[in-house]
Scaffold this motif. Structure first.
Motif, short mmCIF file in Angstrom:
data_model
loop_
_atom_site.label_atom_id
_atom_site.label_comp_id
_atom_site.label_asym_id
_atom_site.label_seq_id
_atom_site.Cartn_x
_atom_site.Cartn_y
_atom_site.Cartn_z
N PRO A 32 0.80 -1.22 0.00
CA PRO A 32 0.00 0.00 0.00
C PRO A 32 0.84 1.29 0.00
CG PRO A 32 -0.94 -1.55 1.53
CD PRO A 32 0.37 -2.13 1.08
N PHE A 33 2.09 1.21 0.42
CA PHE A 33 2.94 2.39 0.47
C PHE A 33 3.80 2.56 -0.77
CE2 PHE A 33 2.18 1.23 4.94
CZ PHE A 33 1.53 2.38 5.33
N MET A 34 3.69 1.65 -1.72
CA MET A 34 4.46 1.74 -2.96
C MET A 34 3.58 2.27 -4.08
SD MET A 34 6.59 -1.78 -2.98
CE MET A 34 7.64 -2.25 -1.66
N ASP A 35 4.21 2.89 -5.06
CA ASP A 35 3.47 3.39 -6.21
C ASP A 35 2.81 2.24 -6.96
OD1 ASP A 35 4.24 5.98 -5.69
OD2 ASP A 35 6.03 5.87 -6.96
N GLY A 36 1.70 2.54 -7.62
CA GLY A 36 0.97 1.52 -8.36
C GLY A 36 1.75 0.92 -9.51
N GLY A 37 2.73 1.62 -10.03
CA GLY A 37 3.51 1.12 -11.15
C GLY A 37 4.78 0.39 -10.74
N HIS A 38 4.97 0.20 -9.44
CA HIS A 38 6.18 -0.49 -8.97
C HIS A 38 6.20 -1.93 -9.46
CE1 HIS A 38 9.23 -2.04 -6.18
NE2 HIS A 38 9.62 -0.77 -6.08
N VAL A 39 7.40 -2.44 -9.70
CA VAL A 39 7.57 -3.78 -10.28
C VAL A 39 7.02 -4.88 -9.35
CG1 VAL A 39 9.91 -4.16 -9.40
CG2 VAL A 39 9.20 -5.22 -11.54
N LEU A 40 7.00 -4.67 -8.05
CA LEU A 40 6.50 -5.70 -7.12
C LEU A 40 5.01 -5.96 -7.27
CD1 LEU A 40 8.27 -5.18 -3.67
CD2 LEU A 40 8.41 -7.12 -5.20
N HIS A 41 4.26 -4.99 -7.74
CA HIS A 41 2.81 -5.15 -7.85
C HIS A 41 2.40 -6.26 -8.82
CE1 HIS A 41 1.09 -2.03 -5.33
NE2 HIS A 41 2.15 -1.29 -5.62
N LYS A 42 3.24 -6.60 -9.77
CA LYS A 42 2.86 -7.64 -10.72
C LYS A 42 2.95 -9.04 -10.12
CE LYS A 42 7.30 -8.26 -13.05
NZ LYS A 42 8.00 -8.20 -14.33
#
Length: 83
Positions: A32-42
């Motif tokens: 929740p504290f990372m940007d939506g485009g961060h690589v971890l979200h995938k």
């Protein structure tokens, strides 16, 4: 004494639990504290599943515990003595 199979099974369960805990913790606490485009979200499911999946797991756990209790109680019934 625990056999080799028991030790492997126990170690496997501990590693699985540790992996699941780490994955869920990163998913719920860090993402929740990372940007939506961060690589971890995938690598993670959408956020709404953070509540749905543990809820389903809790319902399944309660069903299994209830079924186990019902089976044990059913098997331990003793026939009543007729005088």
């Amino acid at each position: 004494m625990a056999t080799g199979v028991d030790q492997v099974a126990g170690t496997s369960l501990i590693l699985f639990s540790l992996t699941l805990f780490t994955y869920y913790s990163i998913w719920v606490v860090a993402l929740p504290f990372m940007d939506g485009g961060h690589v971890l979200h995938k690598y993670f499911l959408p956020r709404e599943y953070t509540v749905i999946l543990p809820g389903i797991a809790a319902v399944l756990l309660l069903l299994c515990v209830g079924a186990f209790t019902a089976v044990v109680l059913w098997k331990n019934q003793r026939p009543k003595k007729v005088n």
